[in-house]
Design a protein around this motif. Structure first.
Motif, mmCIF file in Angstrom:
data_model
loop_
_atom_site.group_PDB
_atom_site.id
_atom_site.type_symbol
_atom_site.label_atom_id
_atom_site.label_comp_id
_atom_site.label_asym_id
_atom_site.label_seq_id
_atom_site.Cartn_x
_atom_site.Cartn_y
_atom_site.Cartn_z
ATOM 1 N N ASP A 215 -18.875 20.110 -19.915
ATOM 2 C CA ASP A 215 -18.762 20.152 -21.377
ATOM 3 C C ASP A 215 -17.889 21.312 -21.833
ATOM 4 O O ASP A 215 -17.069 21.171 -22.750
ATOM 5 C CB ASP A 215 -20.156 20.273 -22.004
ATOM 6 C CG ASP A 215 -21.004 19.032 -21.771
ATOM 7 O OD1 ASP A 215 -20.404 17.965 -21.479
ATOM 8 O OD2 ASP A 215 -22.233 19.119 -21.845
ATOM 9 N N ILE A 216 -18.068 22.466 -21.182
ATOM 10 C CA ILE A 216 -17.247 23.627 -21.541
ATOM 11 C C ILE A 216 -15.776 23.358 -21.246
ATOM 12 O O ILE A 216 -14.892 23.669 -22.057
ATOM 13 C CB ILE A 216 -17.741 24.877 -20.792
ATOM 14 C CG1 ILE A 216 -19.157 25.265 -21.274
ATOM 15 C CG2 ILE A 216 -16.777 26.036 -20.975
ATOM 16 C CD1 ILE A 216 -19.779 26.384 -20.480
ATOM 17 N N ALA A 217 -15.517 22.791 -20.095
ATOM 18 C CA ALA A 217 -14.136 22.483 -19.746
ATOM 19 C C ALA A 217 -13.527 21.477 -20.713
ATOM 20 O O ALA A 217 -12.365 21.607 -21.124
ATOM 21 C CB ALA A 217 -14.073 21.943 -18.315
ATOM 22 N N GLU A 218 -14.316 20.479 -21.107
ATOM 23 C CA GLU A 218 -13.814 19.491 -22.060
ATOM 24 C C GLU A 218 -13.541 20.126 -23.415
ATOM 25 O O GLU A 218 -12.525 19.832 -24.064
ATOM 26 C CB GLU A 218 -14.830 18.358 -22.200
ATOM 27 C CG GLU A 218 -14.372 17.226 -23.109
ATOM 28 C CD GLU A 218 -15.391 16.106 -23.193
ATOM 29 O OE1 GLU A 218 -15.130 15.125 -23.906
ATOM 30 O OE2 GLU A 218 -16.444 16.229 -22.548
ATOM 31 N N ALA A 219 -14.460 21.026 -23.872
ATOM 32 C CA ALA A 219 -14.246 21.711 -25.151
ATOM 33 C C ALA A 219 -13.003 22.593 -25.103
ATOM 34 O O ALA A 219 -12.222 22.633 -26.065
ATOM 35 C CB ALA A 219 -15.480 22.544 -25.496
ATOM 36 N N ASN A 220 -12.818 23.298 -23.998
ATOM 37 C CA ASN A 220 -11.623 24.142 -23.861
ATOM 38 C C ASN A 220 -10.349 23.299 -23.895
ATOM 39 O O ASN A 220 -9.365 23.667 -24.549
ATOM 40 C CB ASN A 220 -11.689 24.941 -22.567
ATOM 41 C CG ASN A 220 -12.781 26.000 -22.591
ATOM 42 O OD1 ASN A 220 -13.168 26.476 -23.670
ATOM 43 N ND2 ASN A 220 -13.287 26.380 -21.440
ATOM 44 N N ALA A 221 -10.386 22.191 -23.193
ATOM 45 C CA ALA A 221 -9.206 21.320 -23.185
ATOM 46 C C ALA A 221 -8.919 20.765 -24.581
ATOM 47 O O ALA A 221 -7.768 20.686 -25.022
ATOM 48 C CB ALA A 221 -9.404 20.176 -22.195
ATOM 49 N N GLN A 222 -9.989 20.401 -25.309
ATOM 50 C CA GLN A 222 -9.796 19.881 -26.658
ATOM 51 C C GLN A 222 -9.259 20.963 -27.591
ATOM 52 O O GLN A 222 -8.388 20.698 -28.435
ATOM 53 C CB GLN A 222 -11.123 19.336 -27.186
ATOM 54 C CG GLN A 222 -10.994 18.625 -28.535
ATOM 55 C CD GLN A 222 -12.294 17.976 -28.952
ATOM 56 O OE1 GLN A 222 -13.305 18.090 -28.242
ATOM 57 N NE2 GLN A 222 -12.284 17.308 -30.086
ATOM 58 N N ARG A 223 -9.766 22.200 -27.427
ATOM 59 C CA ARG A 223 -9.274 23.300 -28.261
ATOM 60 C C ARG A 223 -7.797 23.576 -27.992
ATOM 61 O O ARG A 223 -7.004 23.776 -28.920
ATOM 62 C CB ARG A 223 -10.101 24.560 -28.004
ATOM 63 C CG ARG A 223 -9.692 25.713 -28.906
ATOM 64 C CD ARG A 223 -10.556 26.937 -28.705
ATOM 65 N NE ARG A 223 -10.404 27.505 -27.380
ATOM 66 C CZ ARG A 223 -11.287 27.397 -26.403
ATOM 67 N NH1 ARG A 223 -12.397 26.721 -26.587
ATOM 68 N NH2 ARG A 223 -11.061 27.945 -25.219
#
Length: 384
Positions: free
Chosen positions: A214-222
């Protein structure tokens, strides 16, 4: 029949019988079997490792991969299978170090040892019931499994299955070797628990992995959101640059069309000024130089005619007038295009006199038409 012949025949029969006995009593062991010959007297043997000499009083002889003659009525031959045996293993409810009940599935490969002592030991226990090797080995390994599981946790078993299988083999080795057996291989295939211990054991790791995802996905989205305005800005800059360049090209094109219009206007003004400076006499001189070309072009339509017959009520006057009309039309065209009134100019130059002399006379026109004709053949017929 003489006694000699009888003796010879008896000897031959005896030899044949002896040969048959030897052939039938000589046995060769296969590559996966061992012969145990019983009934002979004990013999001395030397241990190759220690050098100790001992006397075998058991009366057994072991033959592996070789041949042996079994003395009739004195010795007996027995065969022991040396092939590997595949054993499935299944242990249920083995209690681990932390009290968790585990179920283990594995596979083992066992065989009779290749030494004479191992073959004798296995023959003494399994010769008449060789299928019992599988059951005996399963019982030994099952006990070793439970003993090793009781000293380890489920995590340790799962973490290093090879080490666990090695400890089980080491635990069972003493019991198997005493029976003349060797454990070739042992592996654990599956481990389960009667409760949800393994599922619960994996939940923290699964949660941590989910959190990291989830953190990696949020970082990628940001990062994507941050890059989007920049990309839009770059697109806008590129579009503006393209628009400005197109505008520059359009201005340059319009400006070029306008050097050209101005240049043509300047040229026309210069021509007009030149005509004004030259005066009528100079212009007339220029037109006189051009008129022969106009007159020469006038009869060109007749040039493609091989033979022309003119039938007219006024005879030969019709053709010259046609050519003269073409010349007159050329003069009118010059007046409309260049703005030069040739008739008025002639009047001014000649002082107002009527200049009736023109290149469109009958004789001149006829000569011009004849010159334009390829063979110069023009017939004029006057019709009255």
């Amino acid at each position: 029949m003489s006694s000699v012949i009888v003796a010879v025949m008896g000897a031959v029969v005896l030899v044949v019988l002896l040969a048959l006995v030897v052939i039938t009593r000589y046995k060769v062991a296969g590559p996966n079997e061992a012969f145990i010959i019983t009934g002979r007297c004990g013999q001395k043997s030397t241990d190759p490792e220690t050098g100790r000499v001992s006397v075998d009083n058991s009366g057994q002889k072991v033959v592996v991969g070789g041949g042996v003659f079994v003395v009739p009525f004195v010795q007996q031959r027995f065969s022991l299978d040396l092939s590997s045996r595949h054993l499935p293993m299944a242990v249920r409810g083995a209690v681990t170090l932390r009290g968790v009940k585990a179920n283990l599935d594995g596979v083992a490969i066992v065989k009779v040892g290749g030494s004479e002592d191992a073959i004798r030991a296995a023959a003494q226990r399994f010769l008449q019931q060789q299928d019992g090797i599988v059951g005996f080995t399963q019982e030994v390994l099952s006990g070793a499994l439970r003993a090793i599981v009781g000293r380890m946790s489920v995590e340790d078993i799962i973490r290093d299955r090879a080490a666990f299988a090695g400890q089980v083999a080491e635990e069972a080795e003493a019991s198997l070797s005493g029976q003349g057996l060797i454990l070739d291989a042992f592996q654990i295939q599956d481990i389960t628990t009667e409760s949800s211990y393994l599922e619960d054991l994996g939940r923290p790791e699964a949660a941590r992995a989910r959190q990291e995802a989830d953190i990696a996905e949020a970082n990628a989205q940001r990062v994507s959101e941050q890059a989007r305005p920049k990309a839009a800005e770059e697109i806008a800059v590129a579009e503006r640059t393209l628009y400005l360049r197109q505008a520059e090209i359009r201005v340059e094109t319009e400006a070029a069309a306008a050097s050209k219009g101005t240049a043509e206007a300047d040229a026309m003004h210069k021509k007009a000024d030149a005509f004004a400076r030259y005066g009528d006499a100079a212009v007339l001189q220029m037109l006189v130089e051009v008129l022969p070309q106009v007159v020469a072009k006038a009869p060109e339509p007749l040039g493609a005619v091989d033979k022309l017959t003119v039938i007219s009520t006024d005879g030969a006057g019709r053709l010259p007038r046609t050519v003269a009309n073409n010349v007159a039309q050329g003069v009118e065209l010059l007046d409309s295009v260049a703005g030069v009134d040739l008739a008025s100019m002639l009047k001014r130059v000649t002082g107002g006199r009527d200049g009736s002399t023109a290149p469109g006379t009958t004789a001149g026109a006829t000569a011009a038409a004849a010159a334009a004709s390829p063979n110069g053949r023009i017939e004029v017929t006057e019709q009255r």
